[in-house]
Motif scaffolding. Sequence first.
Motif, short mmCIF file in Angstrom:
data_model
loop_
_atom_site.label_atom_id
_atom_site.label_comp_id
_atom_site.label_asym_id
_atom_site.label_seq_id
_atom_site.Cartn_x
_atom_site.Cartn_y
_atom_site.Cartn_z
N ASN A 139 11.04 115.90 -1.17
CA ASN A 139 10.13 114.80 -0.85
C ASN A 139 8.71 115.35 -0.74
O ASN A 139 8.50 116.44 -0.24
N GLU A 184 9.41 108.39 -7.94
CA GLU A 184 9.47 107.55 -6.75
C GLU A 184 10.81 107.77 -6.05
O GLU A 184 11.86 107.76 -6.69
N GLN A 187 -0.19 110.48 -0.54
CA GLN A 187 0.68 109.47 0.06
C GLN A 187 2.00 110.12 0.45
O GLN A 187 2.65 110.77 -0.37
N ASN A 188 2.41 109.94 1.67
CA ASN A 188 3.66 110.51 2.17
C ASN A 188 4.79 109.47 2.07
O ASN A 188 4.55 108.27 2.03
N LEU A 189 6.02 109.98 2.04
CA LEU A 189 7.24 109.18 2.18
C LEU A 189 7.49 108.22 1.03
O LEU A 189 8.40 107.40 1.11
N LYS A 190 6.74 108.32 -0.06
CA LYS A 190 6.95 107.41 -1.19
C LYS A 190 7.37 108.15 -2.46
O LYS A 190 8.11 107.63 -3.29
N PHE A 191 6.88 109.41 -2.59
CA PHE A 191 7.11 110.13 -3.84
C PHE A 191 7.88 111.43 -3.60
O PHE A 191 7.87 111.99 -2.51
N ALA A 207 -1.61 106.54 -6.38
CA ALA A 207 -1.55 107.78 -5.59
C ALA A 207 -2.18 108.91 -6.39
O ALA A 207 -2.22 108.88 -7.63
N SER A 265 0.02 115.60 -2.38
CA SER A 265 -0.02 114.16 -2.61
C SER A 265 -0.79 113.51 -1.47
O SER A 265 -0.72 113.97 -0.32
N THR A 303 5.64 115.39 1.13
CA THR A 303 5.07 115.05 2.44
C THR A 303 3.80 115.87 2.62
O THR A 303 3.81 116.94 3.23
N LYS A 343 0.50 105.24 -9.91
CA LYS A 343 0.91 104.22 -8.94
C LYS A 343 0.03 104.25 -7.68
O LYS A 343 0.53 104.29 -6.55
N SER A 396 12.39 105.78 -4.32
CA SER A 396 13.21 104.58 -4.42
C SER A 396 13.83 104.40 -5.80
O SER A 396 14.65 103.51 -6.01
#
Length: 560
Positions: A549, A440, A498-502, A477, A496, A551, A475, A442
């Motif tokens: 990242n 992640e 999902q973008n901008l999270k992983f 995704a 992926s 994306t 999670k 974050s």
Amino acid sequence: MKKIIILKLLLLQTLLVFGQKDFPLNTLTWSISSPWQNASKITLNPINEKKTQIIDGNSIIYSKAPNSSIVSAIKLQDLKLKFYILQSKSGNAKLNLGDNLSLIFDMNSNDTFGAILKNNETIIKPLAEAKRKEGLWQKVELVLSLTGLNGIPVIEKVILNDLLIHSNVLLPNLKSTNGSLSFTNQTGLLAFKDFEYIGFEKKKPISISNLTYTLEETYNADRSFESKKQEKVSGKSAALTTDIPNNFNKYILHYKGDLTVEKDAMYGFTLEHQGTGKLLIDGEQVVGSGEYLYRNPISGLKEIKAGKHSFEYIYHPIYWRPVFGIEVSGADFRPYGLNDPKTLPTRQLEGGIFIDNVESKAKTIRSFLNFNETKLTKVISVGTPEKIHYSFDLDNGSLLQVWKGKFADVTQMWHERGEPQLLYPSGLLTVLNDEIPFFELSNEVQPKSDVYTEFVNTGYDLDEGGVPTYSYNWKNANFTQKFSPSNGGLFCEITSNQNLKFGYTIAISNEITKLSDNLYKVDNFYIEINEKAKVYIKEINGKYYLRTNLTGKIAYTLTW
């Protein structure tokens, strides 16, 4: 697809110089003069050699001048050598073993890189292609015997990047072996480091004498070695041997005697036995194991003063036929046995089961894999017709290792019961890592996720060429990974939903060097980013991570 399984006999190597496991070699010194120079680090850009970075220091010797030679400070003799070399793409060099014998290192030829050149005219090609790409360090090991077999010089072994490329090469009609050990850099850049050697003399500086033995029967093969506490068999012996008359089924054989040493030095001792055994000198255990070993050599080192010392060897054959041997090694002589040779018979030829070539479509094999002292149990290895292969951990989703050339040794999977279930790569290997690559953004230092309840492999699909695409859920995704051969390397595609999270970890290393906007050197391989991505290097707990990242889709190529 035709299934190719090649059954071979692994020829026993009669010369055991590489059998000594732990004995430290001597550092070889060189007389440095222009155009040869010293450096502490050389970083070569394989795309643009003009961007080569050289940092001053003393650990590396190099030259960029054509037809430049450097001579070692030792006399040419029977030798064991170990060193590393680095060359540019235009590199062509020779290691000269006298005037009429050389090893060729030509970066522009896979067939002759590591070839033997005799009398400046006869080329003996290597048994396997083991050359790494330009700018990467190549590991070379060699054993040369000038006295040879019946007076014929022989190159006993050449090992390049841990692959055997020459074995017991007799050199009849070699004009002479006059001259010195030297390097000649013919074109491009040549660098070498960590040059070590042993120069073998014809001597045996350690001997044993005044041997006595005690033979004691035990109840069984248990590690407690419990004695039946009855009368023991004892006596004197002219040699270390198991040939002692007795009616015991299980027993412990305990030898004592004198060990005579000619000079103060560090010595290595290697035990090979069927059962358990240990060696003591002056009451101190030098080497030994309570584990049941079936002729797996174990070694130890000891600094010993000249003179006479007490010697003990304790052996328990367990349930196998009694077999043991004790080998001694040093800094200036060949390893030799202290035991009666009959006590350590020549090994039987072992059968091997190999998949050397993969035809038509990629081949997948599920197996166990020894990785960093851990036995991984959910590993898939993929071999391809392009001779680019890899192993992948299905639990962690990690690319464990890549190699090129022949595919795999599957002997321990398919021979008899195949109990170990272990697969071994057969080609030029690069070891990577076993960490979960997704994280992640974050929380980049997050603890490892549980692979059964959190980071879950949801299977894999094969394309028309037999290449898998692996799917994972984590999670809420979904992720996929696919690894395909491309231009002599491995093309890696990651997606992926999902973008901008992983984020995704491309590589982990003790050192990562950025060579250009899309090219990175990671230890002893290269990563080329194939699509625009935000790639960065992050240090976590003393290790360096090459990350990006996620994306949508990212792609990169791994070459070695």
